[in-house]
Design a protein around this motif. Structure first.
Motif, PDB file in Angstrom:
ATOM      1  N   ALA A  67       0.803  -1.219   0.000  1.00  0.00           N
ATOM      2  CA  ALA A  67       0.000   0.000   0.000  1.00  0.00           C
ATOM      3  C   ALA A  67       0.839   1.275   0.000  1.00  0.00           C
ATOM      4  O   ALA A  67       0.339   2.337  -0.375  1.00  0.00           O
ATOM      5  N   GLN A  68       2.119   1.176   0.393  1.00  0.00           N
ATOM      6  CA  GLN A  68       2.893   2.393   0.596  1.00  0.00           C
ATOM      7  C   GLN A  68       4.128   2.541  -0.286  1.00  0.00           C
ATOM      8  O   GLN A  68       4.463   3.660  -0.685  1.00  0.00           O
ATOM      9  N   ALA A  69       4.817   1.443  -0.577  1.00  0.00           N
ATOM     10  CA  ALA A  69       6.095   1.568  -1.283  1.00  0.00           C
ATOM     11  C   ALA A  69       5.930   2.049  -2.719  1.00  0.00           C
ATOM     12  O   ALA A  69       6.870   2.605  -3.293  1.00  0.00           O
ATOM     13  N   PHE A  70       4.750   1.841  -3.307  1.00  0.00           N
ATOM     14  CA  PHE A  70       4.561   2.294  -4.691  1.00  0.00           C
ATOM     15  C   PHE A  70       4.408   3.811  -4.765  1.00  0.00           C
ATOM     16  O   PHE A  70       4.428   4.384  -5.856  1.00  0.00           O
ATOM     17  N   TRP A  71       4.251   4.493  -3.623  1.00  0.00           N
ATOM     18  CA  TRP A  71       4.046   5.943  -3.583  1.00  0.00           C
ATOM     19  C   TRP A  71       5.093   6.582  -2.668  1.00  0.00           C
ATOM     20  O   TRP A  71       4.788   7.129  -1.627  1.00  0.00           O
ATOM     21  N   PRO A  72       6.367   6.514  -3.028  1.00  0.00           N
ATOM     22  CA  PRO A  72       7.437   6.940  -2.124  1.00  0.00           C
ATOM     23  C   PRO A  72       7.397   8.426  -1.775  1.00  0.00           C
ATOM     24  O   PRO A  72       7.806   8.804  -0.674  1.00  0.00           O
ATOM     25  N   MET A  73       6.918   9.264  -2.678  1.00  0.00           N
ATOM     26  CA  MET A  73       6.871  10.692  -2.384  1.00  0.00           C
ATOM     27  C   MET A  73       5.853  11.008  -1.286  1.00  0.00           C
ATOM     28  O   MET A  73       5.945  12.036  -0.621  1.00  0.00           O
ATOM     29  N   THR A  75       5.129   8.656   1.190  1.00  0.00           N
ATOM     30  CA  THR A  75       5.355   7.805   2.360  1.00  0.00           C
ATOM     31  C   THR A  75       6.797   7.779   2.850  1.00  0.00           C
ATOM     32  O   THR A  75       7.051   7.376   3.985  1.00  0.00           O
ATOM     33  N   ASN A  76       7.753   8.158   1.994  1.00  0.00           N
ATOM     34  CA  ASN A  76       9.186   8.043   2.288  1.00  0.00           C
ATOM     35  C   ASN A  76       9.592   6.582   2.477  1.00  0.00           C
ATOM     36  O   ASN A  76      10.571   6.271   3.144  1.00  0.00           O
ATOM     37  N   ILE A  77       8.829   5.667   1.888  1.00  0.00           N
ATOM     38  CA  ILE A  77       9.105   4.240   2.016  1.00  0.00           C
ATOM     39  C   ILE A  77       9.456   3.669   0.648  1.00  0.00           C
ATOM     40  O   ILE A  77       8.716   3.858  -0.318  1.00  0.00           O
ATOM     41  N   GLY A  78      10.599   2.997   0.573  1.00  0.00           N
ATOM     42  CA  GLY A  78      11.014   2.344  -0.659  1.00  0.00           C
ATOM     43  C   GLY A  78      10.755   0.856  -0.594  1.00  0.00           C
ATOM     44  O   GLY A  78      10.420   0.300   0.457  1.00  0.00           O
ATOM     45  N   TRP A  79      10.917   0.184  -1.715  1.00  0.00           N
ATOM     46  CA  TRP A  79      10.695  -1.251  -1.767  1.00  0.00           C
ATOM     47  C   TRP A  79      11.769  -2.002  -0.986  1.00  0.00           C
ATOM     48  O   TRP A  79      12.930  -1.611  -0.958  1.00  0.00           O
ATOM     49  N   GLY A  80      11.369  -3.094  -0.380  1.00  0.00           N
ATOM     50  CA  GLY A  80      12.306  -3.951   0.331  1.00  0.00           C
ATOM     51  C   GLY A  80      11.697  -5.320   0.548  1.00  0.00           C
ATOM     52  O   GLY A  80      10.487  -5.520   0.388  1.00  0.00           O
ATOM     53  N   ALA A  81      12.527  -6.284   0.901  1.00  0.00           N
ATOM     54  CA  ALA A  81      12.071  -7.655   1.134  1.00  0.00           C
ATOM     55  C   ALA A  81      11.595  -7.830   2.573  1.00  0.00           C
ATOM     56  O   ALA A  81      12.073  -7.155   3.486  1.00  0.00           O
ATOM     57  N   LEU A  82      10.656  -8.748   2.756  1.00  0.00           N
ATOM     58  CA  LEU A  82      10.146  -9.090   4.079  1.00  0.00           C
ATOM     59  C   LEU A  82      10.493 -10.545   4.373  1.00  0.00           C
ATOM     60  O   LEU A  82      10.197 -11.436   3.579  1.00  0.00           O
ATOM     61  N   ILE A  83      11.119 -10.766   5.515  1.00  0.00           N
ATOM     62  CA  ILE A  83      11.537 -12.105   5.940  1.00  0.00           C
ATOM     63  C   ILE A  83      10.958 -12.325   7.330  1.00  0.00           C
ATOM     64  O   ILE A  83      11.384 -11.682   8.295  1.00  0.00           O
ATOM     65  N   ALA A  84       9.958 -13.184   7.439  1.00  0.00           N
ATOM     66  CA  ALA A  84       9.294 -13.397   8.720  1.00  0.00           C
ATOM     67  C   ALA A  84       9.508 -14.832   9.173  1.00  0.00           C
ATOM     68  O   ALA A  84       9.298 -15.776   8.404  1.00  0.00           O
ATOM     69  N   ALA A 284      12.553   0.498   8.533  1.00  0.00           N
ATOM     70  CA  ALA A 284      13.406  -0.383   7.740  1.00  0.00           C
ATOM     71  C   ALA A 284      13.665   0.155   6.343  1.00  0.00           C
ATOM     72  O   ALA A 284      14.748  -0.037   5.784  1.00  0.00           O
ATOM     73  N   PHE A 285      12.663   0.829   5.764  1.00  0.00           N
ATOM     74  CA  PHE A 285      12.738   1.169   4.339  1.00  0.00           C
ATOM     75  C   PHE A 285      12.634   2.672   4.065  1.00  0.00           C
ATOM     76  O   PHE A 285      12.288   3.069   2.951  1.00  0.00           O
ATOM     77  N   ALA A 286      12.942   3.488   5.057  1.00  0.00           N
ATOM     78  CA  ALA A 286      12.913   4.939   4.859  1.00  0.00           C
ATOM     79  C   ALA A 286      13.916   5.353   3.781  1.00  0.00           C
ATOM     80  O   ALA A 286      15.087   4.963   3.827  1.00  0.00           O
ATOM     81  N   LEU A 287      13.446   6.138   2.820  1.00  0.00           N
ATOM     82  CA  LEU A 287      14.328   6.608   1.749  1.00  0.00           C
ATOM     83  C   LEU A 287      15.286   7.679   2.251  1.00  0.00           C
ATOM     84  O   LEU A 287      16.369   7.849   1.694  1.00  0.00           O
ATOM     85  N   THR A 288      14.876   8.405   3.271  1.00  0.00           N
ATOM     86  CA  THR A 288      15.751   9.387   3.910  1.00  0.00           C
ATOM     87  C   THR A 288      15.816   9.046   5.400  1.00  0.00           C
ATOM     88  O   THR A 288      15.155   9.683   6.226  1.00  0.00           O
TER      89      THR A 288
END
Length: 302
Positions: A67-73, A75-84, A284-288
């Motif tokens: 819901a968030q990584a596709f809209w980085p401007m 959310t300030n969230i970039g794509w990343g992997a999830l390992i649970a 974990a995935f903050a662009l800044t």
């Protein structure tokens, strides 16, 4: 090293896959959930968020990312992997096994969860830490490229205790450490001794601590007047989750780390989980990452 995959399948959460891995030392089976973004991997590999209690949190984490990584401007969230990391069960938790895996050593023994069951033991945290760092990482090396400088760990409750213990004993394992409602006072507050010995050589690590409002000195409104209200209040005086997390945040900030604490309004120990997972995504995935907040909003309660 060779890692044995006992079983694998598809989870019902946005393309997530799962793999049952045999511990290379004990042979115990744990389930690893893996979600990889639907875009090409970065040149340096994927940043990743590792989540404990994987069965309970993977769906929330995947939805938050999608819901968030596709809209980085926005959310300030970039794509990343999830390992649970969890267990081969359809339930949210395997309470018996997590007590051992997420309880740092030396641990103790407790009565069985149910009549006729085995005694509950804690203290297997070193075993779990080895499994994460050796077995899971060896397995992942065959599945996707990882940026080892951008790995984060999230844990809630016992998982939060494990997260802080690993930070104090192996601080170079992850770059970001997110501990929600950590059981800091568990087993007579043995974690304090680890904190006393913790003297980081740099302030590079980022730590996020949190707790729910109703983990403080008051019961949640729906708990007041309940038959077990008095017992719950006694437990609160022992666990002191909000106070302990606030004090921990101050202690870590005093050691030069980038630390932030927050209390989630109108949340209990269990209802904090979706909010805490979403916050872990942000850390974990903050662009800044330099813009992530530093310690503020901590009360003066001792």
């Amino acid at each position: 090293m060779s890692v044995t995959v006992v079983a694998k399948g598809q989870a019902d959460s946005g393309g997530t896959r799962w793999f049952d891995l045999a511990d290379s030392v004990t042979g115990d089976i744990r389930r690893v959930f893996l979600w990889v973004p639907p875009v090409p991997a970065p040149e340096n590999g994927w940043p990743a968020l590792w989540l404990l209690d994987g069965n309970a949190v993977i769906g929330t984490a995947v939805d938050a990312m999608r819901a968030q990584a596709f809209w980085p401007m926005g959310t300030n969230i970039g794509w990343g992997a999830l390992i649970a990391v969890g267990y081969p069960t359809d339930e949210a938790y395997d309470s018996f096994r997590r007590s051992w895996d997420l309880g740092p050593p030396p641990g103790q023994a407790y009565p069985a969860f149910h009549e006729g069951g085995p005694p509950v033991k804690t203290g297997g945290g070193a075993e779990m830490a080895r499994f994460l760092q050796q077995d899971v990482r060896a397995f992942l090396a065959e599945e996707l490229p990882l940026d080892l400088s951008r790995q984060s760990l999230f844990g809630h409750s016992f998982g939060g205790l494990f997260t802080l213990w690993l930070l104090f004993t192996q601080p170079d394992t992850f770059a970001n450490w997110i501990a929600a409602s950590p059981a800091i006072t568990w087993e007579n507050g043995f974690l304090q001794a680890h904190l006393d010995r913790f003297h980081p050589t740099s302030g590079a690590a980022r730590v996020h601590l949190s707790a729910g409002e109703w983990e403080g000195a008051e019961l949640a409104p729906f708990q007041r007047g309940a038959p077990d209200a008095a017992a719950r209040m006694v437990e609160k005086t022992q666990t002191r989750t909000v106070q302990a997390a606030e004090n921990m945040a101050r202690a870590l900030a005093g050691r030069g780390l980038h630390v932030f604490y927050e209390t989630y309004s109108d949340e209990t120990h269990m209802s904090v989980l979706p909010m805490a997972v979403n916050r872990a995504i942000r850390w974990a995935f903050a662009l800044t990452p330099e813009a992530l907040p530093r310690l503020k909003g901590v009360s003066d309660a001792a």
